[in-house]
Design an enzyme around this catalytic site. Structure first.
Site, PDB file in Angstrom:
ATOM      1  N   ALA A  67      -3.455   7.072   4.031  1.00  0.00           N
ATOM      2  CA  ALA A  67      -4.254   7.462   2.873  1.00  0.00           C
ATOM      3  C   ALA A  67      -5.656   6.854   2.941  1.00  0.00           C
ATOM      4  O   ALA A  67      -5.834   5.719   3.382  1.00  0.00           O
ATOM      5  CB  ALA A  67      -3.563   7.036   1.587  1.00  0.00           C
ATOM      6  N   GLY A 112       0.229   5.123   6.543  1.00  0.00           N
ATOM      7  CA  GLY A 112       0.794   6.460   6.425  1.00  0.00           C
ATOM      8  C   GLY A 112       0.734   7.249   7.717  1.00  0.00           C
ATOM      9  O   GLY A 112       1.564   8.135   7.955  1.00  0.00           O
ATOM     10  N   GLU A 115       3.782   6.365   9.465  1.00  0.00           N
ATOM     11  CA  GLU A 115       4.916   7.055   8.848  1.00  0.00           C
ATOM     12  C   GLU A 115       4.966   8.518   9.262  1.00  0.00           C
ATOM     13  O   GLU A 115       6.054   9.092   9.437  1.00  0.00           O
ATOM     14  CB  GLU A 115       4.837   6.907   7.326  1.00  0.00           C
ATOM     15  N   GLU A 135       0.725  -2.355   5.129  1.00  0.00           N
ATOM     16  CA  GLU A 135       0.549  -2.219   3.692  1.00  0.00           C
ATOM     17  C   GLU A 135       0.686  -3.537   2.942  1.00  0.00           C
ATOM     18  O   GLU A 135       0.037  -3.739   1.903  1.00  0.00           O
ATOM     19  CB  GLU A 135       1.562  -1.204   3.133  1.00  0.00           C
TER      20      GLU A 135
END
Length: 261
Positions: A67, A112, A115, A135
């Site tokens: 993000a 992300g 991920e 994170e």
């Protein structure tokens, strides 16, 4: 096709190449990017001729860093949650695909972006690629399956260390850990991913879908549930026209003609 930091090509029918195209921002994903993915993924999920999706990034530095935190820094808590839920919806749609997703890592895959790679079915990487879920250094934790995927891949102790420290894995270590299928030269990354996708596209589509679903379901609900899923999928294939065509083609020493029926 999109003006949301994404570009889409279909070099071979049934094989779609999605490129995150914000190299100046390390291919970070904005809210608009997430909505673009939702639009594309919804369209692909409805196509019966899809065989594979390739996901890569623009440039040579990053696959994606997740993000866009500069965008998020200007958001209140509600807007930030809405941004996250848009990304999560895109992930949810993609996990329901009946065809495999190939991640072609042209650089680092962090947060992300990691991920995205971890939730893909196959991963190719350039030598300077790397994984990290940092994170915790920003006061949060992964929120799109990263803790679960990393634990399944590496085991709880190794995953716990990486998640609590935010440390990165380089491409060679990721390969040794099974996070990456193979390491390829940067100039060959997309062509290697396309060649892999084309090999998958030549296989019987019903069987490809069944294998994809079975492997994704492995470990969910225990060994008995996994074996039950495999048996159910196998029995459906045994009743298919493609199964008969495969046997006939073998006996007649010719290439099979798959119909997906």
């Amino acid at each position: 096709m999109f003006d949301a930091g994404l570009s889409v090509e279909e070099p071979v029918r049934g094989v779609v190449l999605l490129r995150i195209d914000r190299p100046q921002a390390l291919n970070a994903l904005t809210t608009a990017s997430a909505h673009g993915m939702i639009e594309l993924y919804t369209r692909l999920a409805l196509r019966t001729d899809m065989r594979a999706l390739i996901l890569t990034g623009a440039g040579e530095s990053a696959f994606s860093t997740g993000a866009d935190l500069k965008e998020r820094a200007g958001m209140d808590a509600m807007a930030a949650r809405a941004q996250h839920m848009a990304h999560r919806l895109a992930f949810s749609i993609r996990r329901g695909f009946d065809f495999p997703v190939i991640a072609a890592l042209n650089g680092i895959a962090h947060a992300g972006g990691a991920e995205l790679a971890l939730s893909s079915d196959l991963v190719l990487a350039v030598p300077h690629a790397g994984f990290a879920l940092p994170e915790i250094r920003r006061g949060i934790m992964p929120g799109m399956g990263g803790t679960q995927a990393l634990t399944a891949a590496l085991g709880p102790r190794r995953a716990m260390e990486l998640l609590l420290t935010g440390d990165a894995l380089d491409a060679e270590t990721a390969l040794a850990c099974g996070l990456v299928n193979r390491i390829v030269a940067p100039e060959a990354l997309v062509s290697e991913a396309l060649a892999l996708a084309e090999r998958i596209a030549e296989a019987p589509p019903l069987a490809v879908s069944a294998v994809t679903r079975a492997v994704r379901g492995a470990g969910q609900g225990g060994a008995e549930a996994g074996l039950a899923l495999e048996l159910a999928l196998h029995q459906r294939l045994m009743a298919s026209d493609d199964r008969l065509e495969g046997a006939r083609a073998f006996a007649e020493k010719r290439r099979p003609v798959w119909k997906g029926e």
